[in-house]
Design a protein around this motif. Structure first.
Motif, PDB file in Angstrom:
ATOM      1  N   ARG A   1       0.292   1.152   2.880  1.00  0.00           N
ATOM      2  CA  ARG A   1       0.512   1.966   1.988  1.00  0.00           C
ATOM      3  C   ARG A   1      -0.815   1.537   0.846  1.00  0.00           C
ATOM      4  O   ARG A   1      -1.662   2.733  -0.122  1.00  0.00           O
ATOM      5  CB  ARG A   1       1.154   3.158   1.193  1.00  0.00           C
ATOM      6  N   SER A   2      -1.704   0.749   1.823  1.00  0.00           N
ATOM      7  CA  SER A   2      -2.239  -0.064  -0.108  1.00  0.00           C
ATOM      8  C   SER A   2      -3.273   0.561   0.366  1.00  0.00           C
ATOM      9  O   SER A   2      -4.596   0.503  -0.850  1.00  0.00           O
ATOM     10  CB  SER A   2      -3.062  -1.874   0.575  1.00  0.00           C
ATOM     11  N   GLU A   3      -4.409   0.751   1.143  1.00  0.00           N
ATOM     12  CA  GLU A   3      -4.960   1.668   0.918  1.00  0.00           C
ATOM     13  C   GLU A   3      -5.742   3.027   0.128  1.00  0.00           C
ATOM     14  O   GLU A   3      -5.963   3.015  -0.544  1.00  0.00           O
ATOM     15  CB  GLU A   3      -6.249   2.219   2.621  1.00  0.00           C
ATOM     16  N   GLU A   4      -3.908   3.621   1.058  1.00  0.00           N
ATOM     17  CA  GLU A   4      -4.225   5.480   0.296  1.00  0.00           C
ATOM     18  C   GLU A   4      -3.527   4.469  -0.946  1.00  0.00           C
ATOM     19  O   GLU A   4      -4.386   5.835  -2.148  1.00  0.00           O
ATOM     20  CB  GLU A   4      -2.726   5.453   1.326  1.00  0.00           C
TER      21      GLU A   4
ATOM     22  N   TYR B   1      -8.627  -3.611  -7.023  1.00  0.00           N
ATOM     23  CA  TYR B   1      -8.627  -4.252  -6.002  1.00  0.00           C
ATOM     24  C   TYR B   1      -7.410  -4.782  -5.578  1.00  0.00           C
ATOM     25  O   TYR B   1      -6.534  -4.404  -6.043  1.00  0.00           O
ATOM     26  CB  TYR B   1      -9.832  -5.398  -5.800  1.00  0.00           C
ATOM     27  N   LYS B   2      -7.761  -5.098  -3.642  1.00  0.00           N
ATOM     28  CA  LYS B   2      -6.615  -5.767  -3.334  1.00  0.00           C
ATOM     29  C   LYS B   2      -6.597  -7.009  -2.755  1.00  0.00           C
ATOM     30  O   LYS B   2      -7.817  -7.920  -3.017  1.00  0.00           O
ATOM     31  CB  LYS B   2      -6.704  -5.081  -1.808  1.00  0.00           C
ATOM     32  N   ARG B   3      -5.937  -7.772  -3.536  1.00  0.00           N
ATOM     33  CA  ARG B   3      -5.404  -9.194  -3.015  1.00  0.00           C
ATOM     34  C   ARG B   3      -4.428  -9.790  -2.066  1.00  0.00           C
ATOM     35  O   ARG B   3      -3.854  -9.240  -2.092  1.00  0.00           O
ATOM     36  CB  ARG B   3      -5.728 -10.369  -4.496  1.00  0.00           C
ATOM     37  N   VAL B   4      -4.213 -11.746  -2.344  1.00  0.00           N
ATOM     38  CA  VAL B   4      -3.368 -12.027  -1.102  1.00  0.00           C
ATOM     39  C   VAL B   4      -2.267 -12.195  -2.058  1.00  0.00           C
ATOM     40  O   VAL B   4      -2.541 -11.870  -3.376  1.00  0.00           O
ATOM     41  CB  VAL B   4      -3.529 -12.808  -0.205  1.00  0.00           C
TER      42      VAL B   4
ATOM     43  N   TYR C   1       2.239  -9.106  -5.820  1.00  0.00           N
ATOM     44  CA  TYR C   1       1.427  -8.990  -6.230  1.00  0.00           C
ATOM     45  C   TYR C   1       0.096  -8.635  -5.592  1.00  0.00           C
ATOM     46  O   TYR C   1      -0.388  -9.641  -5.355  1.00  0.00           O
ATOM     47  CB  TYR C   1       0.770  -8.925  -7.865  1.00  0.00           C
ATOM     48  N   ASN C   2      -0.154  -7.230  -4.580  1.00  0.00           N
ATOM     49  CA  ASN C   2      -1.198  -7.260  -3.941  1.00  0.00           C
ATOM     50  C   ASN C   2      -2.349  -6.175  -4.566  1.00  0.00           C
ATOM     51  O   ASN C   2      -3.569  -6.400  -3.733  1.00  0.00           O
ATOM     52  CB  ASN C   2      -0.710  -7.324  -1.957  1.00  0.00           C
ATOM     53  N   LEU C   3      -1.992  -5.575  -5.200  1.00  0.00           N
ATOM     54  CA  LEU C   3      -2.952  -4.782  -5.768  1.00  0.00           C
ATOM     55  C   LEU C   3      -2.721  -4.526  -7.286  1.00  0.00           C
ATOM     56  O   LEU C   3      -1.639  -4.183  -7.873  1.00  0.00           O
ATOM     57  CB  LEU C   3      -2.231  -3.420  -5.711  1.00  0.00           C
ATOM     58  N   TYR C   4      -4.456  -4.302  -7.637  1.00  0.00           N
ATOM     59  CA  TYR C   4      -4.636  -4.620  -9.121  1.00  0.00           C
ATOM     60  C   TYR C   4      -5.568  -3.868  -9.900  1.00  0.00           C
ATOM     61  O   TYR C   4      -6.227  -3.328  -8.155  1.00  0.00           O
ATOM     62  CB  TYR C   4      -5.965  -5.908  -9.485  1.00  0.00           C
ATOM     63  N   THR C   5      -5.262  -3.051 -11.089  1.00  0.00           N
ATOM     64  CA  THR C   5      -6.086  -2.336 -11.935  1.00  0.00           C
ATOM     65  C   THR C   5      -6.601  -2.922 -12.956  1.00  0.00           C
ATOM     66  O   THR C   5      -5.595  -3.348 -13.233  1.00  0.00           O
ATOM     67  CB  THR C   5      -5.734  -0.940 -11.616  1.00  0.00           C
ATOM     68  N   MET C   6      -7.588  -3.101 -13.632  1.00  0.00           N
ATOM     69  CA  MET C   6      -7.951  -2.808 -15.187  1.00  0.00           C
ATOM     70  C   MET C   6      -7.768  -1.650 -15.230  1.00  0.00           C
ATOM     71  O   MET C   6      -8.947  -0.408 -15.314  1.00  0.00           O
ATOM     72  CB  MET C   6      -9.218  -3.289 -14.907  1.00  0.00           C
TER      73      MET C   6
ATOM     74  N   THR D   1       2.287   7.946  -7.492  1.00  0.00           N
ATOM     75  CA  THR D   1       2.682   6.579  -6.772  1.00  0.00           C
ATOM     76  C   THR D   1       3.922   6.863  -5.791  1.00  0.00           C
ATOM     77  O   THR D   1       4.148   6.065  -4.857  1.00  0.00           O
ATOM     78  CB  THR D   1       1.669   5.581  -6.519  1.00  0.00           C
ATOM     79  N   GLY D   2       4.614   6.042  -6.863  1.00  0.00           N
ATOM     80  CA  GLY D   2       5.826   6.062  -6.514  1.00  0.00           C
ATOM     81  C   GLY D   2       6.551   4.080  -5.945  1.00  0.00           C
ATOM     82  O   GLY D   2       6.618   3.874  -6.043  1.00  0.00           O
ATOM     83  N   VAL D   3       5.019   3.833  -6.941  1.00  0.00           N
ATOM     84  CA  VAL D   3       5.354   2.614  -6.880  1.00  0.00           C
ATOM     85  C   VAL D   3       5.798   1.992  -8.350  1.00  0.00           C
ATOM     86  O   VAL D   3       4.849   1.754  -9.747  1.00  0.00           O
ATOM     87  CB  VAL D   3       3.918   1.867  -6.492  1.00  0.00           C
ATOM     88  N   ASN D   4       6.764   1.472  -8.715  1.00  0.00           N
ATOM     89  CA  ASN D   4       7.403   0.860  -9.315  1.00  0.00           C
ATOM     90  C   ASN D   4       7.812  -0.656  -9.634  1.00  0.00           C
ATOM     91  O   ASN D   4       8.343  -1.059 -10.885  1.00  0.00           O
ATOM     92  CB  ASN D   4       8.928   1.639  -9.909  1.00  0.00           C
ATOM     93  N   GLU D   5       6.559  -1.607  -8.945  1.00  0.00           N
ATOM     94  CA  GLU D   5       7.153  -3.093  -9.252  1.00  0.00           C
ATOM     95  C   GLU D   5       5.920  -3.458  -9.039  1.00  0.00           C
ATOM     96  O   GLU D   5       4.834  -2.969  -8.805  1.00  0.00           O
ATOM     97  CB  GLU D   5       7.786  -3.594  -7.588  1.00  0.00           C
TER      98      GLU D   5
END
Length: 156
Positions: A79-82, A97-100, A107-112, A132-136
């Motif tokens: 779901r990372s792209e969406e 952006y996405k990171r390894v 953590y694989n998605l970063y927002t500023m 998004t339902g992302v809580n972590e």
């Protein structure tokens, strides 16, 4: 193979681009070419993988934002792209952006996120989590600006 015009274009693009309605038209005028020719050369340089990207640096304090937070998210890979596109649609986000990941850093998605207060940044984070339902996630606040420069090529 790069020609003189390509080198001039790269020199200009690695510097600050003036904040104006049609910046590429102004750059083209300085190069004594039309805007379409400039954009065609930039596209060609990108296709040849000579120019990878044109990046923007937001000096958030100069832009009037007193607080910013890097928020790192654990997003399901499928779901990372969406979710990344959804997060990037928030006007308070300048980077997404996405990171390894690593064993001890999931953590694989970063927002500023930029705002006028810590509370405003946290409100944006809560809205993103709700939508998004992302809580972590973790919120990392900047305390000091250390470096905001880009690589320089073809310098005199």
């Amino acid at each position: 193979m790069l020609n003189d015009l390509d080198r001039k274009i790269i020199r200009i693009l690695q510097e600050d681009i003036l904040l104006q309605k049609e910046p590429f038209k102004a750059i083209a005028k300085d190069l004594d070419i039309n805007e379409d020719a400039l954009l065609e050369r930039i596209h060609s340089l990108k296709e040849q993988k000579i120019l990878r990207r044109i990046g923007a640096i937001l000096h958030h304090r100069k832009a009037g934002f007193s607080h910013n937070a890097m928020v790192v998210w654990v997003v399901p890979e499928e779901r990372s792209e969406e979710i990344g596109k959804l997060m990037a649609s928030f006007s308070q986000i300048s980077h997404c952006y996405k990171r390894v990941t690593f064993r001890d850093w999931p953590y694989n998605l970063y927002t500023m996120i930029h705002g006028q207060s810590k509370e405003e940044c946290e409100e944006v984070v809560c809205n993103i989590a709700k939508i998004t339902g992302v809580n972590e996630y973790e919120i990392l606040y900047s305390t000091k600006e250390l470096k905001k420069t880009s690589m320089k090529y073809f310098i005199d």
